[in-house]
Design a protein around this motif. Structure first.
Motif, PDB file in Angstrom:
ATOM      1  N   ALA A 431       0.815  -1.216   0.000  1.00 18.95           N
ATOM      2  CA  ALA A 431       0.000   0.000   0.000  1.00 18.95           C
ATOM      3  C   ALA A 431       0.849   1.268   0.000  1.00 18.95           C
ATOM      4  N   SER A 432       2.146   1.132   0.292  1.00 17.24           N
ATOM      5  CA  SER A 432       3.025   2.297   0.428  1.00 17.24           C
ATOM      6  C   SER A 432       3.932   2.478  -0.784  1.00 17.24           C
ATOM      7  N   PHE A 433       3.554   1.924  -1.927  1.00 17.28           N
ATOM      8  CA  PHE A 433       4.384   2.028  -3.129  1.00 17.28           C
ATOM      9  C   PHE A 433       4.569   3.499  -3.522  1.00 17.28           C
ATOM     10  N   LEU A 434       5.835   3.927  -3.565  1.00 20.46           N
ATOM     11  CA  LEU A 434       6.207   5.317  -3.875  1.00 20.46           C
ATOM     12  C   LEU A 434       5.500   6.318  -2.957  1.00 20.46           C
ATOM     13  N   GLN A 435       5.313   5.926  -1.708  1.00 25.79           N
ATOM     14  CA  GLN A 435       4.681   6.790  -0.712  1.00 25.79           C
ATOM     15  C   GLN A 435       5.423   6.659   0.621  1.00 25.79           C
ATOM     16  N   SER A 436       5.401   7.759   1.377  1.00 25.56           N
ATOM     17  CA  SER A 436       5.840   7.775   2.785  1.00 25.56           C
ATOM     18  C   SER A 436       7.332   7.559   2.997  1.00 25.56           C
ATOM     19  N   GLU A 437       8.108   7.712   1.934  1.00 27.19           N
ATOM     20  CA  GLU A 437       9.560   7.707   2.020  1.00 27.19           C
ATOM     21  C   GLU A 437      10.112   6.510   2.798  1.00 27.19           C
ATOM     22  N   PHE A 438      10.667   6.727   4.004  1.00 25.97           N
ATOM     23  CA  PHE A 438      11.408   5.660   4.703  1.00 25.97           C
ATOM     24  C   PHE A 438      10.547   4.830   5.653  1.00 25.97           C
ATOM     25  N   ALA A 439       9.237   5.015   5.648  1.00 29.64           N
ATOM     26  CA  ALA A 439       8.375   4.322   6.605  1.00 29.64           C
ATOM     27  C   ALA A 439       8.488   2.803   6.498  1.00 29.64           C
ATOM     28  N   THR A 440       8.537   2.291   5.284  1.00 30.55           N
ATOM     29  CA  THR A 440       8.626   0.836   5.115  1.00 30.55           C
ATOM     30  C   THR A 440       9.959   0.305   5.621  1.00 30.55           C
ATOM     31  N   TYR A 441      11.018   1.042   5.388  1.00 31.14           N
ATOM     32  CA  TYR A 441      12.329   0.630   5.899  1.00 31.14           C
ATOM     33  C   TYR A 441      12.312   0.547   7.418  1.00 31.14           C
ATOM     34  N   TYR A 442      11.685   1.510   8.088  1.00 30.34           N
ATOM     35  CA  TYR A 442      11.602   1.468   9.543  1.00 30.34           C
ATOM     36  C   TYR A 442      10.882   0.209  10.019  1.00 30.34           C
ATOM     37  N   ASP A 443       9.805  -0.166   9.321  1.00 26.42           N
ATOM     38  CA  ASP A 443       9.099  -1.402   9.678  1.00 26.42           C
ATOM     39  C   ASP A 443       9.977  -2.621   9.451  1.00 26.42           C
ATOM     40  N   TYR A 444      10.718  -2.617   8.343  1.00 25.91           N
ATOM     41  CA  TYR A 444      11.576  -3.763   8.023  1.00 25.91           C
ATOM     42  C   TYR A 444      12.617  -3.988   9.106  1.00 25.91           C
ATOM     43  N   ARG A 445      13.323  -2.945   9.496  1.00 24.69           N
ATOM     44  CA  ARG A 445      14.408  -3.139  10.466  1.00 24.69           C
ATOM     45  C   ARG A 445      13.857  -3.495  11.842  1.00 24.69           C
ATOM     46  N   ARG A 446      12.597  -3.108  12.115  1.00 24.66           N
ATOM     47  CA  ARG A 446      11.958  -3.435  13.398  1.00 24.66           C
ATOM     48  C   ARG A 446      11.493  -4.888  13.449  1.00 24.66           C
ATOM     49  N   THR A 447      11.019  -5.401  12.319  1.00 25.42           N
ATOM     50  CA  THR A 447      10.374  -6.722  12.307  1.00 25.42           C
ATOM     51  C   THR A 447      11.024  -7.757  11.392  1.00 25.42           C
ATOM     52  N   GLY A 448      11.781  -7.296  10.404  1.00 24.83           N
ATOM     53  CA  GLY A 448      12.313  -8.220   9.392  1.00 24.83           C
ATOM     54  C   GLY A 448      11.351  -8.458   8.254  1.00 24.83           C
ATOM     55  N   TYR A 449      10.212  -7.756   8.253  1.00 22.52           N
ATOM     56  CA  TYR A 449       9.198  -7.902   7.197  1.00 22.52           C
ATOM     57  C   TYR A 449       8.992  -6.579   6.467  1.00 22.52           C
ATOM     58  N   PRO A 450       8.750  -6.669   5.152  1.00 26.32           N
ATOM     59  CA  PRO A 450       8.782  -7.849   4.291  1.00 26.32           C
ATOM     60  C   PRO A 450      10.201  -8.434   4.204  1.00 26.32           C
ATOM     61  N   LYS A 451      10.289  -9.689   3.877  1.00 27.58           N
ATOM     62  CA  LYS A 451      11.591 -10.338   3.734  1.00 27.58           C
ATOM     63  C   LYS A 451      12.184  -9.961   2.377  1.00 27.58           C
ATOM     64  N   TRP A 452      13.163  -9.069   2.389  1.00 24.84           N
ATOM     65  CA  TRP A 452      13.783  -8.617   1.147  1.00 24.84           C
ATOM     66  C   TRP A 452      15.028  -9.452   0.834  1.00 24.84           C
ATOM     67  N   LYS A 453      15.275  -9.644  -0.449  1.00 18.56           N
ATOM     68  CA  LYS A 453      16.469 -10.376  -0.878  1.00 18.56           C
ATOM     69  C   LYS A 453      17.719  -9.563  -0.549  1.00 18.56           C
ATOM     70  N   ILE A 454      18.730 -10.236  -0.042  1.00 18.11           N
ATOM     71  CA  ILE A 454      20.032  -9.611   0.219  1.00 18.11           C
ATOM     72  C   ILE A 454      21.098 -10.491  -0.413  1.00 18.11           C
ATOM     73  N   ASN A 455      21.908  -9.906  -1.262  1.00  9.42           N
ATOM     74  CA  ASN A 455      22.957 -10.638  -1.970  1.00  9.42           C
ATOM     75  C   ASN A 455      24.316 -10.175  -1.449  1.00  9.42           C
ATOM     76  N   PRO A 456      24.999 -10.991  -0.648  1.00  8.71           N
ATOM     77  CA  PRO A 456      26.293 -10.571  -0.097  1.00  8.71           C
ATOM     78  C   PRO A 456      27.306 -10.187  -1.174  1.00  8.71           C
ATOM     79  N   ALA A 457      27.162 -10.768  -2.359  1.00  9.72           N
ATOM     80  CA  ALA A 457      28.137 -10.506  -3.422  1.00  9.72           C
ATOM     81  C   ALA A 457      28.014  -9.096  -3.991  1.00  9.72           C
ATOM     82  N   THR A 458      26.840  -8.482  -3.852  1.00 15.41           N
ATOM     83  CA  THR A 458      26.652  -7.135  -4.394  1.00 15.41           C
ATOM     84  C   THR A 458      26.451  -6.083  -3.304  1.00 15.41           C
ATOM     85  N   SER A 459      26.413  -6.509  -2.057  1.00 13.27           N
ATOM     86  CA  SER A 459      26.130  -5.586  -0.961  1.00 13.27           C
ATOM     87  C   SER A 459      27.240  -4.563  -0.778  1.00 13.27           C
TER      88      SER A 459
END
Length: 508
Positions: A431-459
């Motif tokens: 629901a927050s697509f291109l909205q509310s700037e960093f709000a989704t990131y704050y939720d992610y670091r608090r809960t781990g959701y949504p589960k985003w792909k992380i590639n150590p080779a490109t990090s």
């Protein structure tokens, strides 16, 4: 060139000597105000709080949120690279003057409410980025000549934020309609709804501290939900409505924007919407050119393809050259008014309450608020998009579709607590697509959701390549001019190392 510049200076100096007595008369704009008013200050503060950057800068938070990926060249946020925080407090330096300049006691109360809300927002943004920050001694350079404020603990800052939000609600309740408000036209009832809805958001960000008696997270949440006004529909959204005037258009509108060719849809959005057979996909993206050439139609979910944001830039470039990916929907570039840009929406508040219900903070059924959130998101998109094939690809979010889709959500809502929280936060993300700037990131670091792909080779997070950083570094200027206080804060929190991977207090 240097000689010409020298003569220009001489000319200016001569003019100053011969004509200084008429300088003010010549340089006075008869149409400009000579005195600041409460309304003028309010307008500047509100726009500073609610507005977003334009063109490429507009897209940067959404690279971190994995909404889109960038194909111009490697961007730090896409690959989880963090630097220093850029939060600035200058916008609220003179907020107190709104109150001083008010013509009546009731107007003074309204501007006092705005002052407290603005302070709460700015200190919230700063502490969410950094951890401990100056709070009790902040913004006192002019009034008390305190240019080197101490750093308060993050707990103290959050207690202060919650207190200022309560003061804002009280002040607005005692005020009256005020001027200078480009969002709610000075409607104090709508401002109360915003203040209390934002308070719910702040309390949810404190979910790991729900048992702290000083914070009283659950008690505060219940009080607001049961006895104070909060958002009740999309009409209450904290958003800026755009117009087709220079400087007021949608931030990614095509005119004067050289960056429209670079963003593409991420798999994190596309795949989730495809899995859910959710028509918001047809409003967020365009069908992939390659899929259309292979016979897929624009109304086929299979015609939409995201790119994995964690792949190497070379791989992403190859995919882009193949045409087997979805661009952003035309509505983000072709419509000058676009959709309103939100900082907090009714849909997001519904998901916040749904999460609180799932956690047992309130007795409301979590599934009902979850369904309201999805419905509000879909209705917002439909109401703010022209009803044409170009923008919905013959898959409109009309009332019939929305009511049928939302009704079906009740049957698939998880029973397990952790699964419920994940599902709520995934829908909040969509629901927050291109909205509310960093709000989704704050939720992610608090809960781990949504589960985003992380590639150590490109990090670009070299110290912890399997993780997304959890904070920004303190501004360099603090180490240059407020050394003793910032060093003490870093030592207290992070054993002396200003590290992007160290957990701040709210995340422990």
């Amino acid at each position: 060139m240097k000689k010409l510049f020298k003569y220009i200076l001489i000319g200016v100096t001569g003019f100053s000597v011969l004509s200084c007595s008429k300088f003010e008369e010549v340089n006075t704009n008869p149409e400009a105000t000579e005195k600041a008013t409460s309304a003028m200050i309010a307008t500047r503060i509100i726009l500073n709080l609610a507005n977003q950057s334009t063109q490429k800068s507009f897209m940067m938070p959404y690279l971190l949120n994995k909404n889109v990926i960038w194909t111009e060249f490697v961007e730090s946020y896409q690959y989880n690279g963090f630097g220093t925080s850029s939060v600035s407090m200058t916008a609220i330096n003179d907020a107190e003057n709104m109150v001083k300049f008010a013509a009546t006691e009731k107007l003074a109360k309204s501007y006092e409410g705005l002052k407290y809300f603005a302070r709460a927002i700015k200190f919230y943004e700063s502490t969410m980025d950094l951890g401990d920050i100056p709070y009790s001694e902040a913004l006192k350079g002019e009034s008390e000549k305190n240019y080197f404020p101490k750093y308060d603990t993050q707990k103290e800052v959050f207690l202060g934020i919650l207190n200022e939000l309560e003061l804002a609600d009280k002040a607005f309740s005692e005020g009256e309609k005020f001027s200078g408000d480009p969002i709610y036209a000075g409607d104090i009832n709508k401002w109360r709804k915003l203040v209390n809805s934002f308070s719910l958001n702040v309390l949810m960000q404190l979910s790991k501290k729900e048992s702290d008696p000083d914070l009283n997270v659950k008690g505060r949440f219940q009080t607001i939900l049961t006895s104070k006004p909060i958002f009740a529909s999309n009409a209450d959204n904290y958003e800026i409505k755009r117009s087709d005037k220079n400087g007021q258009q949608y931030p990614f509108y095509k005119v004067g924007n050289n960056f429209t060719i670079y963003p593409t849809m991420s798999t994190e959005i596309v795949d989730r919407l495809k899995d859910k057979q959710d028509r918001r996909l047809f409003y967020y993206g365009n069908p992939a050119a390659k899929k259309l050439s292979e016979g897929k139609t624009q109304s086929d979910f299979a015609a939409y393809v995201g790119i994995d944001h964690s792949q190497s830039f070379d791989v992403i470039t190859t995919i882009k050259n193949s045409g087997d990916y979805s661009k952003l929907n035309d509505r983000y570039m072709e419509i000058p008014t676009g959709e309103p840009t939100q900082q907090l929406s009714y849909a997001q508040v519904c998901f916040i309450i749904a999460e609180a219900a799932a956690r047992g903070w309130v007795s409301d059924p979590a599934v009902e608020w979850y369904k309201k959130g999805v419905e509000a998101s879909m209705k917002f998109i439909y109401a703010n998009t022209p009803n044409t094939t170009q923008f919905h690809h013959n898959m409109p979010l009309d009332d019939t579709y929305i009511s049928t889709y939302v009704a079906g959500l009740g049957t698939s809502f998880p029973t397990n607590l952790e699964a419920r929280i994940e599902e709520i936060l995934v829908q909040k993300y969509l629901a927050s697509f291109l909205q509310s700037e960093f709000a989704t990131y704050y939720d992610y670091r608090r809960t781990g959701y949504p589960k985003w792909k992380i590639n150590p080779a490109t990090s670009l997070n070299s110290e912890a390549p399997t993780k997304i950083p959890v904070r920004w570094k303190y501004p360099t200027v603090e180490f240059d001019y407020n050394t003793e206080n910032v060093d003490a804060a870093v030592q207290r929190q992070f054993n002396g190392v200003d590290d992007i991977n160290q957990l701040m207090w709210i995340l422990k």
